[in-house]
Design an enzyme around this catalytic site. Structure first.
Site, short mmCIF file in Angstrom:
data_model
loop_
_atom_site.label_atom_id
_atom_site.label_comp_id
_atom_site.label_asym_id
_atom_site.label_seq_id
_atom_site.Cartn_x
_atom_site.Cartn_y
_atom_site.Cartn_z
N PRO A 16 0.86 -1.20 0.00
CA PRO A 16 0.00 0.00 0.00
C PRO A 16 0.89 1.24 0.00
CG PRO A 16 -0.57 -1.53 1.79
CD PRO A 16 0.75 -1.96 1.25
N LEU A 17 0.77 2.08 -0.99
CA LEU A 17 1.69 3.21 -1.17
C LEU A 17 0.90 4.51 -1.13
CD1 LEU A 17 3.71 1.67 -4.13
CD2 LEU A 17 4.54 1.95 -1.79
N CYS A 67 2.18 2.91 9.77
CA CYS A 67 2.36 4.29 9.32
C CYS A 67 3.08 5.11 10.40
CB CYS A 67 1.02 4.92 9.00
SG CYS A 67 1.14 6.65 8.48
N LYS A 94 -0.68 -5.14 8.96
CA LYS A 94 0.69 -4.79 8.59
C LYS A 94 1.31 -4.01 9.74
CE LYS A 94 3.46 -2.92 4.77
NZ LYS A 94 4.21 -1.79 5.33
N ASP A 144 13.12 -3.08 1.40
CA ASP A 144 14.36 -3.12 0.61
C ASP A 144 14.43 -4.30 -0.36
OD1 ASP A 144 15.01 -0.93 2.05
OD2 ASP A 144 16.62 -1.84 3.22
N GLY A 171 7.68 -2.25 -2.06
CA GLY A 171 7.21 -0.87 -2.06
C GLY A 171 8.03 0.02 -2.97
N ARG A 172 9.12 0.62 -2.41
CA ARG A 172 9.93 1.55 -3.18
C ARG A 172 10.57 0.88 -4.40
NH1 ARG A 172 14.21 3.70 0.69
NH2 ARG A 172 14.05 1.56 1.44
#
Length: 721
Positions: A297-298, A404, A444, A545, A567-568
C-alpha cells in the site's frame, strides 16, 4: 547503440501491450523512430535485455566498492565538477510522505489554517466551467439547469468552446484515450481531445448543431464505470455522511463491548463477542506464496493507474492506498475513491502450490485487490470495515495499518501507535473479524516504535496465539489471516536498511509455534478449528528493501517468509515483478520506459478524466511517480551487480540523451513546461530536434496555474504561462 561491456541476450521477452490493436501511433513510438532514423545500427536492440549477474563473484563487490555507492562503468561517468547531482542521501522519509516536510508533521501552531497547504498544486480548471446540464448534451437539446439564472457556470456551448476551454491537445495523434477504449467519453464537451469525438451536423432548417459522437453516459460520475469496480454511489456516501447508512453488526458489537467496560470487566481475555455472525473459520480462504509478490500500500503513488501498470508487469496482489477510517464513514468522496480497483486486479493470483496451501482455498474465486485502512478505536475500525465490505464487493482482504509513522496519524493513536497498545489492537482486529462477513482480516506492522526496542516478536505471538496458552486460547486469538512485517521501526522510518534478520527471527517463532501446535492434535489443548482463520494457517510476509529478483528469492529462502511485499522497489522500477517471474535482470531501454510513462498517462485519463482537471490530476500523480523513477540506474551502466536500493549512483550519463534526461534529479526536467521548446538529442555526433518528453509529451502544456513541488524538495515549481 549498446554500450561496450553490456552482456545481453538476443532472446526477446514479449511484454503484453494493453492498448487496443487499432490505437494510434504513440508519441513514444515517434521518438523511437526518430532515434532509429539517426542511428541505423540501433534497429536490432531488443526491447528487454537479459543481464547476467556477477553477484556470485567474490571480487565483484570488493575491489573499489564503497558502501552506499553504486559504482558506474568508467565510460558513463561524468567528470564535470560542477555537475548538479549531489551525493546526499536520498530522503525517503520525505518522499514517502513520512518526513518533517509534510505539514501534518508540524506542530499545530506552525501549520497554515485549513487544509494541508504545504504542497500547493495550484489549479487545473477552465477559467469558466461549462454547466453540467450541458456537458453531455447536443447543442440544441440541453438538460434543464436546476439553478437557472443563478448558475455561475457557462450555458452557451459555443461561447464556452471559444472563450473558456483551452485548445485541443495534439498528443496521442489528437485522439481521446478514453474514447478510443470505450467508444464514448464521459467528459463530453470538456474533453481536451474534443475534436476526435464531436461533429457539426446541419439540420433540416439549415442550422448547424454541435453533437457528441459515440454514446456518452448521462449518469453521475459516481456510477459504476465499465472497467472500474468498488465505485460507491453518491446516495450511499450521503447516507454515510448523514449517519443514515445502517451498520448493525458494528452497533451491536460496540454496545456489547461498552456494556462490559461499564461493568468494570477490562480483562482482555473477555473481549470476545461470541455471537459473531461469521466465525474466522467461515471466511474466504486466502493464499500467500513464493509466486505471489505483493505490491505494498503506497501513499499517493499507489493509485489505480500505477497499480494497473504493476499488475501488467506481474504483481499478484495489490492494496489500496491507506484510507482513513473516519473520512470513510463520513462519506468523503476523496477517501472512497482510494477503494476503486481496475478489472485487471480482479483476476486470481498466480497459483503453483509452491507454498503452504490451506484446505478449502479456491483459486478461481480469489482476486488480487485488497483494502488497507487506519483507525484508532475499535468502534471506528469496525464501522469502517462493515461499510467497506457492505459497499465494495471486490475486496480480497481488509488490512489494518499498524506501520504508518506519520506523526499526525500516530498522535491520534492509529498507525504505528497501535504497536504500543496491543490490548486495543486485539480488540480492533477481533471487532473487524466480527463484522467483515466472508472477507478475511490482515494486519501490517513494523518492528516496533523505538529502534533499540523491537516488540514485533511478542506482538506476533499475541496476535496469532493469544495472551495465554490455555484451553481458552480460541477466545483470545485475533483471527488475522496474515501478518506483514516491515523490517524497520517507527523511529527509524526509512533510514538504514530493513532488518531481515529480525524478520527471520519472527518467522522462526511462527514456525516453532506451528510445530508445537501439531503436537496438540487430538488432545484437550487442541485449538477449536472453528475459531481459527484460514484453516489455522496465519501467513507471515516480509517487507523492506526488495529491489530485484535476487533480493526477493533471498528473502524467501533466508527469512523463510511466505511472500515478500515490495514498495519503493516497485516505484523505482515497476518491472521488478517481471524480473521475479523471469528469474533474471531486465535492462529496460529509455524507450521502453518512456512507453510505460505513456501507458500511465492513458490509464490516468481513463480514471481521472480527459478534461482540464483530469489531465492536471494525471500530471500531478505522474510527477509524483517520477520522484522515484529518476533513481533507476540501468544495469548496463552499473559496474557491479546486484543493485541495491540504498546505494546512491555516481554522477553518470545515459546510453542516449533520453536516458540521461530520465535520470535527472532536477524535477523541472521532468515537467518541461514550455512545449514550444526543443530537446537536443545527441546521437552518433549528429543532432536532431525532438519535442520535449516527460509530462508534456503526453499531457500537453500545463495549465498556467499548475504547480508541482516534490515531497523531498523545499522549493516549488510554478508553470510559466
Amino acid at each position: 547503440m549498446n554500450a561496450e561491456g553490456l552482456a545481453i541476450s538476443d532472446q526477446k521477452i514479449d511484454i503484453p501491450d494493453p492498448r487496443p490493436k487499432d490505437s494510434a501511433t504513440t508519441k513514444a513510438e515517434l521518438i523511437v523512430r526518430k532515434l532509429e532514423a539517426a542511428d541505423g545500427d540501433d534497429d536490432q536492440q531488443p526491447p528487454a535485455k537479459k543481464v547476467k549477474s556477477d553477484a556470485g563473484d567474490p571480487a565483484s563487490n570488493v575491489n573499489g566498492h564503497r558502501k552506499g555507492i553504486a559504482l558506474v562503468k568508467p565510460e558513463f561517468l561524468l567528470a564535470r565538477p560542477n555537475d548538479q547531482r549531489d551525493n546526499a542521501a536520498i530522503d525517503d522519509d520525505a518522499a514517502e510522505n513520512a518526513g518533517k516536510t509534510d505539514a501534518r508533521d508540524r506542530p499545530r501552531a506552525e501549520r497554515k489554517r485549513g487544509q494541508n497547504k504545504a504542497r500547493d498544486f495550484g489549479s487545473s480548471k477552465d477559467e469558466k466551467g461549462l454547466c453540467s446540464s450541458r456537458a453531455l448534451s447536443p447543442e440544441f437539446s440541453p438538460q434543464d439547469c436546476p439553478f437557472g439564472e443563478k448558475c455561475r457556470f457557462e450555458h452557451d456551448l459555443r461561447r464556452y468552446l471559444k472563450n473558456w476551454k483551452r485548445e485541443d491537445l495534439q498528443t496521442f495523434d489528437g485522439k481521446c484515450p478514453v474514447f478510443t477504449v470505450k467508444g464514448w467519453c464521459s467528459m463530453g464537451w470538456k474533453c481536451r481531445f474534443l475534436g476526435s469525438h464531436s461533429a457539426e451536423n446541419e439540420l433540416s432548417d439549415g442550422r448547424k448543431e454541435l453533437i457528441l459522437l459515440g454514446n456518452p453516459s448521462s449518469s453521475s460520475i459516481d456510477d459504476e464505470m465499465d472497467d472500474v469496480v468498488n465505485v460507491v454511489g453518491i446516495n450511499k456516501k450521503n447516507d454515510l455522511m448523514k449517519k443514515q447508512f445502517p451498520l448493525p453488526k458494528s452497533d451491536e458489537y460496540t454496545k456489547w463491548l461498552n456494556d462490559n467496560i461499564e461493568k468494570g470487566n477490562r480483562d482482555d481475555n473477555r473481549a470476545l463477542y461470541r455471537e459473531a455472525p461469521s466465525l474466522p473459520s467461515e471466511k474466504r480462504k486466502v493464499y500467500f506464496g513464493p509466486e505471489t509478490p505483493l505490491l505494498a500500500p503506497l501513499t499517493t503513488q499507489g493509485n489505480l493507474p500505477f497499480r494497473r501498470l504493476c499488475v501488467q508487469f506481474g504483481a499478484q496482489l495489490t492494496y489500496s492506498e491507506m484510507a482513513m477510517g473516519l473520512p470513510l464513514i463520513q462519506g468523503k468522496k476523496s477517501e472512497w475513491a482510494l477503494l476503486r480497483a481496475h478489472h485487471s486486479e480482479l483476476s486470481p493470483p498466480t497459483f503453483q502450490a509452491k507454498g503452504h496451501v490451506v484446505e478449502g482455498y479456491d483459486t478461481p474465486k480469489d482476486f488480487k485487490f485488497g483494502a488497507q485502512i487506519a483507525g484508532n478505536q475499535p468502534w471506528l475500525a469496525m464501522k469502517t470495515t462493515e461499510a467497506l465490505t457492505s459497499l465494495c464487493s471486490h475486496l480480497r482482504v481488509v488490512d489494518l495499518n499498524c506501520g504508518c509513522p506519520i506523526d499526525l496519524v500516530c498522535d491520534q493513536g492509529a498507525g504505528s501507535a497501535l504497536l504500543d497498545n496491543p490490548s486495543k489492537l486485539e480488540k480492533i482486529l477481533r471487532g473487524m473479524n466480527t463484522v467483515s462477513g466472508e472477507v478475511p482480516i490482515t494486519v501490517k506492522i513494523r518492528m516496533g516504535t523505538k529502534d533499540a526496542r523491537p516488540t514485533a516478536i511478542k506482538l506476533i505471538d499475541r496476535l496469532i496465539y493469544g495472551t495465554e496458552q490455555s484451553q481458552a486460547v480460541d477466545d483470545l486469538t485475533s483471527g488475522v489471516a496474515a501478518i506483514t512485517l516491515h523490517g524497520r521501526s517507527k523511529q527509524q522510518r526509512y533510514s538504514k536498511s530493513a532488518d531481515w534478520q529480525y524478520i527471520a527471527e519472527c518467522a522462526a517463532l511462527i514456525k516453532q509455534h506451528r510445530e508445537n501446535g501439531d503436537t496438540l492434535t487430538d488432545t484437550i489443548k487442541e485449538t477449536d478449528a472453528r475459531t481459527q482463520p484460514n484453516a489455522g494457517k496465519v501467513y507471515f510476509n516480509g517487507n523492506g528493501d526488495c529491489y530485484s529478483h535476487i533480493d526477493y528469492y533471498n528473502h524467501l529462502d533466508h527469512a523463510s517468509v511466505d511472500a515478500v511485499m515490495i514498495g519503493r522497489g516497485a516505484l523505482i522500477k515497476p518491472w521488478i515483478f517481471e524480473e521475479i517471474a523471469q528469474g533474471q535482470y531486465l535492462d529496460k531501454s529509455s524507450r521502453e520506459r518512456l512507453e510505460y510513462i505513456e501507458q500511465f498517462c492513458r490509464y490516468g485519463m481513463q480514471v481521472w478524466g480527459s478534461d482540464e482537471q483530469g489531465i492536471g490530476t494525471t500530471r500531478r500523480f505522474l510527477l509524483e511517480w517520477l520522484n522515484f523513477t529518476h533513481r533507476y540506474v540501468p544495469l548496463g551502466i552499473l559496474e557491479h551487480l546486484p543493485p541495491n536500493i540504498q546505494e546512491r549512483a555516481q554522477p553518470w550519463r545515459g546510453r542516449d540523451e533520453l536516458e540521461t534526461l530520465m535520470a535527472s534529479e532536477n524535477y523541472k526536467d521532468w515537467i518541461k513546461i514550455r512545449f514550444v521548446g526543443f530537446f537536443l538529442c545527441f546521437v552518433l555526433e549528429r543532432y536532431i530536434l525532438l519535442t520535449c518528453p516527460d509530462s508534456e509529451m503526453f499531457l500537453g502544456p500545463a495549465h498556467k496555474d499548475f504547480r508541482f513541488q516534490p515531497k523531498h524538495k523545499s522549493n516549488s515549481y510554478e508553470a510559466e504561462g
